[in-house]
Design a protein around this motif. Structure first.
Motif, mmCIF file in Angstrom:
data_model
loop_
_atom_site.group_PDB
_atom_site.id
_atom_site.type_symbol
_atom_site.label_atom_id
_atom_site.label_comp_id
_atom_site.label_asym_id
_atom_site.label_seq_id
_atom_site.Cartn_x
_atom_site.Cartn_y
_atom_site.Cartn_z
ATOM 1 N N GLU A 153 0.870 -1.178 0.000
ATOM 2 C CA GLU A 153 0.000 0.000 0.000
ATOM 3 C C GLU A 153 0.906 1.226 0.000
ATOM 4 O O GLU A 153 1.800 1.329 0.830
ATOM 5 N N GLY A 154 0.686 2.148 -0.941
ATOM 6 C CA GLY A 154 1.489 3.361 -0.997
ATOM 7 C C GLY A 154 2.565 3.296 -2.056
ATOM 8 O O GLY A 154 2.725 2.295 -2.755
ATOM 9 N N ASP A 155 3.311 4.392 -2.161
ATOM 10 C CA ASP A 155 4.372 4.523 -3.156
ATOM 11 C C ASP A 155 5.711 4.100 -2.590
ATOM 12 O O ASP A 155 5.989 4.293 -1.405
ATOM 13 N N SER A 168 8.754 8.629 0.860
ATOM 14 C CA SER A 168 7.358 8.177 0.933
ATOM 15 C C SER A 168 7.197 7.158 2.043
ATOM 16 O O SER A 168 8.134 6.464 2.426
ATOM 17 N N ARG A 169 5.968 7.064 2.535
ATOM 18 C CA ARG A 169 5.601 6.032 3.491
ATOM 19 C C ARG A 169 4.738 5.021 2.754
ATOM 20 O O ARG A 169 3.916 5.383 1.930
ATOM 21 N N ALA A 170 4.947 3.764 3.077
ATOM 22 C CA ALA A 170 4.159 2.688 2.476
ATOM 23 C C ALA A 170 3.960 1.607 3.528
ATOM 24 O O ALA A 170 4.491 1.702 4.638
ATOM 25 N N THR A 171 3.200 0.598 3.166
ATOM 26 C CA THR A 171 2.972 -0.534 4.054
ATOM 27 C C THR A 171 3.145 -1.814 3.271
ATOM 28 O O THR A 171 2.575 -1.964 2.192
ATOM 29 N N TYR A 227 9.393 3.386 5.459
ATOM 30 C CA TYR A 227 9.696 4.734 4.999
ATOM 31 C C TYR A 227 10.810 4.607 3.978
ATOM 32 O O TYR A 227 11.886 4.077 4.289
ATOM 33 N N PRO A 270 4.877 -1.127 8.326
ATOM 34 C CA PRO A 270 5.061 0.196 7.736
ATOM 35 C C PRO A 270 6.517 0.400 7.351
ATOM 36 O O PRO A 270 7.424 -0.071 8.041
#
Length: 152
Positions: free
Chosen positions: A41-43, A48-51, A63, A61
């Motif tokens: 999930e995310g970029d 950027s933060r993602a999971t 970074y 999570p």
């Protein structure tokens, strides 16, 4: 005499795949799910933060620290965070983390893939040994999967 805390896991392998193909496999969400998390999930772009989602094991999570196409990809995460809810509501940058780095190098006949996860000594004392052990085993397993998908 105190036991020294191991601070880094270092693993490497050589593949016949190009640096471009390896970089895509480690940094493109549509490719990384073929060998590492089950979903992203995310970029996966710098700052950027993602999971990372691991089915049956929870969420981790991350970074993204740096993305240097075809050479370097790095992120911070909390080892074991997907199974340890302590501090899960805090921002990833407000928690003790390790740094996962992938470095790619051209070698005769292919690409050397170097993984280093460092910073275990910054984790809470009660978590260091377990996180280091689990991730040492985990990276061996996951990098084996990465090697397999990179084969022609």
């Amino acid at each position: 005499m105190e036991n020294a805390i191991q601070d880094a896991i270092v693993k490497e392998f050589i593949t016949t795949a190009s640096k471009e193909k390896v970089f895509q496999a480690i940094s493109d969400p549509s490719q990384i799910v073929k060998w590492f998390p089950d979903a992203v999930e995310g970029d996966l772009k710098t700052n950027s933060r993602a999971t990372f989602i691991f089915n049956g094991h929870g969420k981790a999570p991350v970074y993204i620290v740096a993305v240097e196409p075809n050479n370097y990809f790095a992120y911070r995460w909390v080892p074991g965070s997907n199974s340890d809810p302590k501090g899960a509501d805090k921002d990833i940058l407000e928690r003790p983390t390790t740094l996962v780095e992938f470095r790619l190098e051209d070698v005769a006949g292919g690409t050397k893939v170097m993984l280093k996860e460092s910073g275990f000594s910054s984790l809470p004392a009660e978590a260091v040994e377990k996180a280091f052990g689990e991730n040492t085993h985990g990276w061996g397993f996951m990098l084996g999967r990465l090697e397999k998908i990179l084969q022609p």
